[in-house]
Design a protein around this motif. Structure first.
Motif, PDB file in Angstrom:
ATOM      1  N   MET A 106      34.119  42.149  23.009  1.00 49.15           N
ATOM      2  CA  MET A 106      34.768  43.462  22.864  1.00 49.15           C
ATOM      3  C   MET A 106      34.500  44.340  24.084  1.00 49.15           C
ATOM      4  N   LYS A 107      33.282  44.265  24.611  1.00 51.29           N
ATOM      5  CA  LYS A 107      32.928  45.062  25.787  1.00 51.29           C
ATOM      6  C   LYS A 107      33.783  44.676  26.992  1.00 51.29           C
ATOM      7  N   TYR A 108      33.911  43.362  27.217  1.00 55.24           N
ATOM      8  CA  TYR A 108      34.680  42.924  28.383  1.00 55.24           C
ATOM      9  C   TYR A 108      36.178  43.117  28.199  1.00 55.24           C
ATOM     10  N   TRP A 109      36.663  43.046  26.945  1.00 52.02           N
ATOM     11  CA  TRP A 109      38.077  43.346  26.706  1.00 52.02           C
ATOM     12  C   TRP A 109      38.363  44.817  26.981  1.00 52.02           C
ATOM     13  N   ALA A 110      37.406  45.696  26.670  1.00 48.41           N
ATOM     14  CA  ALA A 110      37.594  47.125  26.976  1.00 48.41           C
ATOM     15  C   ALA A 110      37.695  47.326  28.483  1.00 48.41           C
ATOM     16  N   ASP A 117      41.585  48.007  33.213  1.00 54.86           N
ATOM     17  CA  ASP A 117      41.854  47.469  34.557  1.00 54.86           C
ATOM     18  C   ASP A 117      40.638  47.509  35.463  1.00 54.86           C
ATOM     19  N   LYS A 118      39.442  47.408  34.878  1.00 57.20           N
ATOM     20  CA  LYS A 118      38.216  47.382  35.666  1.00 57.20           C
ATOM     21  C   LYS A 118      37.796  45.958  36.022  1.00 57.20           C
ATOM     22  N   ILE A 119      38.328  44.986  35.301  1.00 59.70           N
ATOM     23  CA  ILE A 119      38.104  43.569  35.615  1.00 59.70           C
ATOM     24  C   ILE A 119      39.410  42.816  35.427  1.00 59.70           C
ATOM     25  N   ASP A 120      39.504  41.621  36.038  1.00 59.02           N
ATOM     26  CA  ASP A 120      40.704  40.813  35.871  1.00 59.02           C
ATOM     27  C   ASP A 120      40.470  39.722  34.825  1.00 59.02           C
ATOM     28  N   GLN A 121      41.514  38.931  34.567  1.00 57.86           N
ATOM     29  CA  GLN A 121      41.444  37.862  33.569  1.00 57.86           C
ATOM     30  C   GLN A 121      40.303  36.892  33.823  1.00 57.86           C
ATOM     31  N   ALA A 122      40.200  36.435  35.060  1.00 61.94           N
ATOM     32  CA  ALA A 122      39.195  35.425  35.405  1.00 61.94           C
ATOM     33  C   ALA A 122      37.783  35.954  35.158  1.00 61.94           C
ATOM     34  N   LEU A 160      36.903  38.388  33.046  1.00 67.08           N
ATOM     35  CA  LEU A 160      36.731  38.488  31.596  1.00 67.08           C
ATOM     36  C   LEU A 160      36.321  37.145  31.012  1.00 67.08           C
ATOM     37  N   ARG A 161      37.053  36.099  31.356  1.00 67.56           N
ATOM     38  CA  ARG A 161      36.825  34.780  30.765  1.00 67.56           C
ATOM     39  C   ARG A 161      35.462  34.202  31.158  1.00 67.56           C
ATOM     40  N   TYR A 162      35.016  34.486  32.376  1.00 66.63           N
ATOM     41  CA  TYR A 162      33.731  33.949  32.838  1.00 66.63           C
ATOM     42  C   TYR A 162      32.554  34.786  32.334  1.00 66.63           C
ATOM     43  N   LYS A 163      32.616  36.089  32.538  1.00 61.64           N
ATOM     44  CA  LYS A 163      31.438  36.927  32.300  1.00 61.64           C
ATOM     45  C   LYS A 163      31.081  37.032  30.823  1.00 61.64           C
ATOM     46  N   ARG A 164      32.093  37.014  29.930  1.00 62.69           N
ATOM     47  CA  ARG A 164      31.753  37.124  28.511  1.00 62.69           C
ATOM     48  C   ARG A 164      30.924  35.922  28.062  1.00 62.69           C
ATOM     49  N   LEU A 165      31.221  34.740  28.605  1.00 62.45           N
ATOM     50  CA  LEU A 165      30.452  33.550  28.258  1.00 62.45           C
ATOM     51  C   LEU A 165      29.107  33.523  28.971  1.00 62.45           C
ATOM     52  N   LYS A 166      29.105  33.870  30.249  1.00 62.20           N
ATOM     53  CA  LYS A 166      27.868  33.878  31.032  1.00 62.20           C
ATOM     54  C   LYS A 166      26.835  34.804  30.391  1.00 62.20           C
ATOM     55  N   GLU A 167      27.271  35.989  29.998  1.00 64.34           N
ATOM     56  CA  GLU A 167      26.340  36.960  29.424  1.00 64.34           C
ATOM     57  C   GLU A 167      25.777  36.468  28.093  1.00 64.34           C
ATOM     58  N   VAL A 168      26.623  35.863  27.276  1.00 56.30           N
ATOM     59  CA  VAL A 168      26.163  35.408  25.962  1.00 56.30           C
ATOM     60  C   VAL A 168      25.197  34.238  26.089  1.00 56.30           C
TER      61      VAL A 168
END
Length: 229
Positions: free
Chosen positions: A53-57, A62-67, A69-77
């Protein structure tokens, strides 16, 4: 509460019709099993839901791009769990997540009944911030695409909810009048405030029974649409 003089109903997809959290959990379960990832799914999801939810926000703003979002949400978890995983594996999991997510098709209870009730009476549409390839797969595999006259996604519109341009784009695509239209969604910011800011009536689907203060009319179950439309 009763909405009158409506001809067009616009729905959000994820968390409104399509049960994102349930389908997402099943997707991760499939991936973890196929790659023998020794992580508690319950523990992983406890972190993943708020992190996603944080990365989708951030993506919505428009603070991050698709790539990213997809990488950082998994990396952080994976860092939080914690479980050591390489960047290459994160990218692989990310790709498989996008691939398999639309293959699970659980809808919220009452979704089909509500759509069956509404379809003969209204023109139905989708407005979603989700990725086009994924959202189209969800609609098709869940066998609900035939209910909708138009589907607007953020990639088509060039902006994301709550940006007013995506709502204007969707209205134009649907050939719908603002005064005769209603937005139904689960996000107070993206769906409710976004619709309100262009003068579009909005109905909050509060399936999680959030107690966050707001002034929007709300429903807790999709069957309630029959009573107000």
């Amino acid at each position: 509460m009763k909405f009158t003089n409506k001809t067009d109903i616009f729905f959000d997809l994820d968390h409104t019709l399509w049960d994102f959290e349930r389908n997402s959990a099943l997707t991760f379960e499939k991936i973890f099993n196929s790659h023998h990832i020794q992580v508690s799914l319950t523990e992983f999801l406890k972190h993943y839901v708020p992190v996603n939810m944080k990365y989708w926000a951030l993506y919505r703003e428009d603070k991050i791009d698709q790539a990213t979002l997809r990488y950082k949400r998994l990396k952080e978890v994976f860092d939080l769990v914690p479980f050591q995983v390489s960047d290459a594996d994160i990218h692989l999991i990310s790709e498989e997540y996008i691939k398999y997510l639309p293959t699970f098709n659980h809808l919220f209870d009452g979704a089909i009944e509500a759509l069956d009730y509404l379809k003969p009476k209204y023109n139905l549409h989708i407005i979603t911030n989700g990725f086009q390839e994924v959202q189209n797969g969800k609609l098709k595999n869940a066998k609900i695409e035939h209910y909708f006259t138009t589907v607007t996604n953020s990639e088509m519109a060039g902006v994301k909810k709550p940006n007013p341009k995506i709502f204007e784009f969707a209205l134009q695509l649907a050939k719908a009048k603002k005064s005769n239209s209603l937005m139904v969604g689960d996000s107070l910011e993206a769906d409710m405030e976004g619709a309100k800011n262009i003068g579009l009536d909005a109905l909050f689907f509060n399936e999680t029974k959030t107690e966050e203060p707001h002034s929007f009319p709300q429903i807790y179950h999709l069957s309630e649409l029959k009573n107000i439309l």
